[in-house]
Design a protein around this motif. Sequence first.
Motif, PDB file in Angstrom:
ATOM      1  N   LEU A 161      -5.447  -7.248   7.012  1.00 54.60           N
ATOM      2  CA  LEU A 161      -5.926  -8.279   6.205  1.00 54.60           C
ATOM      3  C   LEU A 161      -4.603  -9.088   5.839  1.00 54.60           C
ATOM      4  CD1 LEU A 161      -8.118  -6.636   3.436  1.00 54.60           C
ATOM      5  CD2 LEU A 161      -8.875  -8.076   5.400  1.00 54.60           C
ATOM      6  N   ARG A 162      -3.648  -8.381   5.481  1.00 50.82           N
ATOM      7  CA  ARG A 162      -2.376  -8.958   5.641  1.00 50.82           C
ATOM      8  C   ARG A 162      -1.983  -9.952   6.808  1.00 50.82           C
ATOM      9  NH1 ARG A 162      -0.742  -4.471   3.059  1.00 50.82           N
ATOM     10  NH2 ARG A 162       0.326  -3.507   4.935  1.00 50.82           N
ATOM     11  N   GLN A 163      -2.271  -9.488   7.950  1.00 53.17           N
ATOM     12  CA  GLN A 163      -2.020 -10.125   9.320  1.00 53.17           C
ATOM     13  C   GLN A 163      -2.801 -11.411   9.427  1.00 53.17           C
ATOM     14  OE1 GLN A 163      -2.483  -7.775  13.022  1.00 53.17           O
ATOM     15  NE2 GLN A 163      -1.550  -9.334  14.072  1.00 53.17           N
ATOM     16  N   ILE A 164      -3.912 -11.181   8.819  1.00 55.24           N
ATOM     17  CA  ILE A 164      -4.735 -12.652   8.949  1.00 55.24           C
ATOM     18  C   ILE A 164      -4.580 -13.451   7.959  1.00 55.24           C
ATOM     19  CG2 ILE A 164      -7.328 -13.183   8.580  1.00 55.24           C
ATOM     20  CD1 ILE A 164      -8.175 -10.358   9.183  1.00 55.24           C
ATOM     21  N   ARG A 165      -4.101 -13.009   6.752  1.00 58.53           N
ATOM     22  CA  ARG A 165      -3.595 -14.055   5.925  1.00 58.53           C
ATOM     23  C   ARG A 165      -2.280 -14.938   6.292  1.00 58.53           C
ATOM     24  NH1 ARG A 165      -2.640 -11.680   0.100  1.00 58.53           N
ATOM     25  NH2 ARG A 165      -2.084 -13.732  -0.092  1.00 58.53           N
TER      26      ARG A 165
ATOM     27  N   GLY B 155     -11.963  -9.705   8.365  1.00 56.09           N
ATOM     28  CA  GLY B 155     -11.472  -8.355   8.045  1.00 56.09           C
ATOM     29  C   GLY B 155     -12.833  -7.343   8.407  1.00 56.09           C
ATOM     30  N   LEU B 156     -13.825  -7.790   8.190  1.00 57.91           N
ATOM     31  CA  LEU B 156     -14.999  -6.642   8.343  1.00 57.91           C
ATOM     32  C   LEU B 156     -15.162  -6.721  10.023  1.00 57.91           C
ATOM     33  CD1 LEU B 156     -17.766  -8.062   5.912  1.00 57.91           C
ATOM     34  CD2 LEU B 156     -16.400  -5.877   5.735  1.00 57.91           C
ATOM     35  N   SER B 157     -14.960  -7.732  10.794  1.00 53.96           N
ATOM     36  CA  SER B 157     -15.074  -7.350  12.111  1.00 53.96           C
ATOM     37  C   SER B 157     -13.913  -6.581  12.662  1.00 53.96           C
ATOM     38  CB  SER B 157     -15.110  -8.957  12.735  1.00 53.96           C
ATOM     39  OG  SER B 157     -13.676  -9.675  12.624  1.00 53.96           O
ATOM     40  N   ARG B 158     -12.665  -6.861  12.136  1.00 53.72           N
ATOM     41  CA  ARG B 158     -11.513  -5.985  12.723  1.00 53.72           C
ATOM     42  C   ARG B 158     -11.953  -4.515  12.169  1.00 53.72           C
ATOM     43  NH1 ARG B 158      -5.747  -8.734  12.856  1.00 53.72           N
ATOM     44  NH2 ARG B 158      -6.170 -10.640  14.066  1.00 53.72           N
ATOM     45  N   SER B 159     -12.440  -4.412  10.957  1.00 54.21           N
ATOM     46  CA  SER B 159     -12.699  -2.870  10.499  1.00 54.21           C
ATOM     47  C   SER B 159     -13.754  -2.188  11.292  1.00 54.21           C
ATOM     48  CB  SER B 159     -13.133  -3.125   9.151  1.00 54.21           C
ATOM     49  OG  SER B 159     -11.863  -3.724   8.070  1.00 54.21           O
ATOM     50  N   PHE B 160     -14.796  -2.988  11.673  1.00 56.00           N
ATOM     51  CA  PHE B 160     -15.778  -2.137  12.605  1.00 56.00           C
ATOM     52  C   PHE B 160     -15.081  -2.044  13.698  1.00 56.00           C
ATOM     53  CE2 PHE B 160     -19.057  -4.374   9.465  1.00 56.00           C
ATOM     54  CZ  PHE B 160     -19.546  -3.418   8.741  1.00 56.00           C
ATOM     55  N   ALA B 161     -14.554  -2.952  14.383  1.00 58.11           N
ATOM     56  CA  ALA B 161     -13.885  -2.622  15.796  1.00 58.11           C
ATOM     57  C   ALA B 161     -12.832  -1.421  15.624  1.00 58.11           C
ATOM     58  CB  ALA B 161     -13.102  -3.911  16.315  1.00 58.11           C
ATOM     59  N   ARG B 162     -12.231  -1.419  14.615  1.00 53.82           N
ATOM     60  CA  ARG B 162     -11.387  -0.229  14.636  1.00 53.82           C
ATOM     61  C   ARG B 162     -12.177   0.917  14.589  1.00 53.82           C
ATOM     62  NH1 ARG B 162      -6.105  -0.590  14.418  1.00 53.82           N
ATOM     63  NH2 ARG B 162      -4.827  -2.593  14.121  1.00 53.82           N
ATOM     64  N   ALA B 163     -13.090   1.013  13.651  1.00 50.98           N
ATOM     65  CA  ALA B 163     -14.095   2.068  13.648  1.00 50.98           C
ATOM     66  C   ALA B 163     -14.727   2.452  14.834  1.00 50.98           C
ATOM     67  CB  ALA B 163     -15.264   2.007  12.468  1.00 50.98           C
TER      68      ALA B 163
ATOM     69  N   MET C 111       0.849  -1.275   0.201  1.00 51.91           N
ATOM     70  CA  MET C 111       0.022  -0.060   0.050  1.00 51.91           C
ATOM     71  C   MET C 111       0.816   1.184   0.071  1.00 51.91           C
ATOM     72  SD  MET C 111      -3.022   1.151   0.089  1.00 51.91           S
ATOM     73  CE  MET C 111      -3.867   2.883   0.363  1.00 51.91           C
ATOM     74  N   LEU C 112       0.638   2.093  -0.899  1.00 52.56           N
ATOM     75  CA  LEU C 112       1.346   3.297  -0.984  1.00 52.56           C
ATOM     76  C   LEU C 112       0.811   4.206   0.063  1.00 52.56           C
ATOM     77  CD1 LEU C 112       1.457   3.613  -4.851  1.00 52.56           C
ATOM     78  CD2 LEU C 112       3.478   3.115  -3.471  1.00 52.56           C
ATOM     79  N   THR C 113       1.963   5.083   0.863  1.00 55.39           N
ATOM     80  CA  THR C 113       1.633   5.821   1.969  1.00 55.39           C
ATOM     81  C   THR C 113       2.609   7.187   1.650  1.00 55.39           C
ATOM     82  OG1 THR C 113       2.737   4.823   3.362  1.00 55.39           O
ATOM     83  CG2 THR C 113       0.538   4.231   3.381  1.00 55.39           C
ATOM     84  N   TYR C 114       2.458   8.251   2.249  1.00 51.12           N
ATOM     85  CA  TYR C 114       3.314   9.277   2.271  1.00 51.12           C
ATOM     86  C   TYR C 114       4.573   8.963   2.976  1.00 51.12           C
ATOM     87  CZ  TYR C 114       5.328  13.652   3.837  1.00 51.12           C
ATOM     88  OH  TYR C 114       6.348  14.778   3.809  1.00 51.12           O
ATOM     89  N   GLU C 115       5.737   9.362   2.258  1.00 52.48           N
ATOM     90  CA  GLU C 115       6.984   9.373   2.681  1.00 52.48           C
ATOM     91  C   GLU C 115       7.709  10.622   2.482  1.00 52.48           C
ATOM     92  OE1 GLU C 115       9.481   6.320   1.114  1.00 52.48           O
ATOM     93  OE2 GLU C 115       8.011   4.664   1.626  1.00 52.48           O
TER      94      GLU C 115
ATOM     95  N   VAL D 211      -7.407   3.488   5.820  1.00 57.21           N
ATOM     96  CA  VAL D 211      -7.345   2.384   4.747  1.00 57.21           C
ATOM     97  C   VAL D 211      -5.846   1.502   4.779  1.00 57.21           C
ATOM     98  CG1 VAL D 211      -7.093   1.711   2.218  1.00 57.21           C
ATOM     99  CG2 VAL D 211      -8.739   3.100   3.060  1.00 57.21           C
ATOM    100  N   PRO D 212      -4.646   2.134   4.890  1.00 57.52           N
ATOM    101  CA  PRO D 212      -3.521   1.438   5.380  1.00 57.52           C
ATOM    102  C   PRO D 212      -3.610   0.362   6.250  1.00 57.52           C
ATOM    103  CG  PRO D 212      -3.040   3.796   4.709  1.00 57.52           C
ATOM    104  CD  PRO D 212      -4.629   3.601   5.061  1.00 57.52           C
ATOM    105  N   VAL D 213      -4.385   0.919   7.555  1.00 59.78           N
ATOM    106  CA  VAL D 213      -4.450  -0.015   8.821  1.00 59.78           C
ATOM    107  C   VAL D 213      -5.234  -1.317   8.328  1.00 59.78           C
ATOM    108  CG1 VAL D 213      -5.406   0.025  10.959  1.00 59.78           C
ATOM    109  CG2 VAL D 213      -4.078   2.009  10.239  1.00 59.78           C
ATOM    110  N   VAL D 214      -6.488  -1.224   7.636  1.00 61.39           N
ATOM    111  CA  VAL D 214      -7.194  -2.061   7.407  1.00 61.39           C
ATOM    112  C   VAL D 214      -6.436  -3.023   6.576  1.00 61.39           C
ATOM    113  CG1 VAL D 214      -9.445  -2.919   6.002  1.00 61.39           C
ATOM    114  CG2 VAL D 214      -9.344  -0.824   7.471  1.00 61.39           C
ATOM    115  N   LEU D 215      -5.862  -2.532   5.400  1.00 63.02           N
ATOM    116  CA  LEU D 215      -4.940  -3.447   4.630  1.00 63.02           C
ATOM    117  C   LEU D 215      -3.903  -4.223   5.575  1.00 63.02           C
ATOM    118  CD1 LEU D 215      -4.530  -1.350   1.407  1.00 63.02           C
ATOM    119  CD2 LEU D 215      -6.293  -3.200   2.021  1.00 63.02           C
TER     120      LEU D 215
END
Length: 234
Positions: A155-159, A183-191, A1-5, A148-152
């Motif tokens: 997902l990588r950690q789950i995989r 992934g959805l459960s973690r996303s809702f928890a983070r939200a 995932m591209l982020t600011y650097e 979005v980077p946190v959600v991705l």
Amino acid sequence: MLTYEPDDTLAHRLDPRSKLAVTVGFAATALAHTDVVPLIAFTGFVLVGLAVAGVGLWQALYGYRFALVILAAAPVVSMLTLGAPWIVLSDAISPALASYRVLLLLLCSAAYVRSTPARDSRAAVQRTIPGKLGQLLGMGVGLVFRFVPVVLADLRQIRRAMAVRLGTERGVVDRVRRIGVLGLSRSFARADRLSLAMQARCFSWNPTLPALSFSRPDWAACALGITLALSALL
């Protein structure tokens, strides 16, 4: 995932508003011109933009690897038929060109994302669009760049966790279902945690945003963005 650097490239030194003008202008003209010759020119423009932002082409392609699968599938599905001759190559030309235009837009956005902090993007939106609408859009931009980077990453950690537990031995449907549900459960928890954190920090609709100022390169970038937008009408 591209982020600011952080970096010292020309793109990093530009005002985010001028970079948004170039990005929007490029999107307008890229979607308006569908011939092969303009696409070749757009490709050169994108490569220059990536170089100015200090982003490698392969690095950007890897960052959008999941989107590339979808873009590549569109022309493949379009050329398949339910009967003889089963494959019609000519039907894949138009979807392939459309997918390539979307790819160019993604690469152009990669240059912007890599060279612009989330706070600067929010400041650019709020100072361009007045009132509550600008504040709402600015807040949304800031949350998207951070969330979005946190959600991705989740997902990588789950995989990886599934692979350690031999989850790769399961069927594709079962793996997709498990990853989707977790992934959805973690996303809702983070939200929920994000909402609580925003309340605890007395979230403000009008925070102190970073100072923005135009320089000579910014005026040149704005002129380029306007030229690109007007070229969509030609």
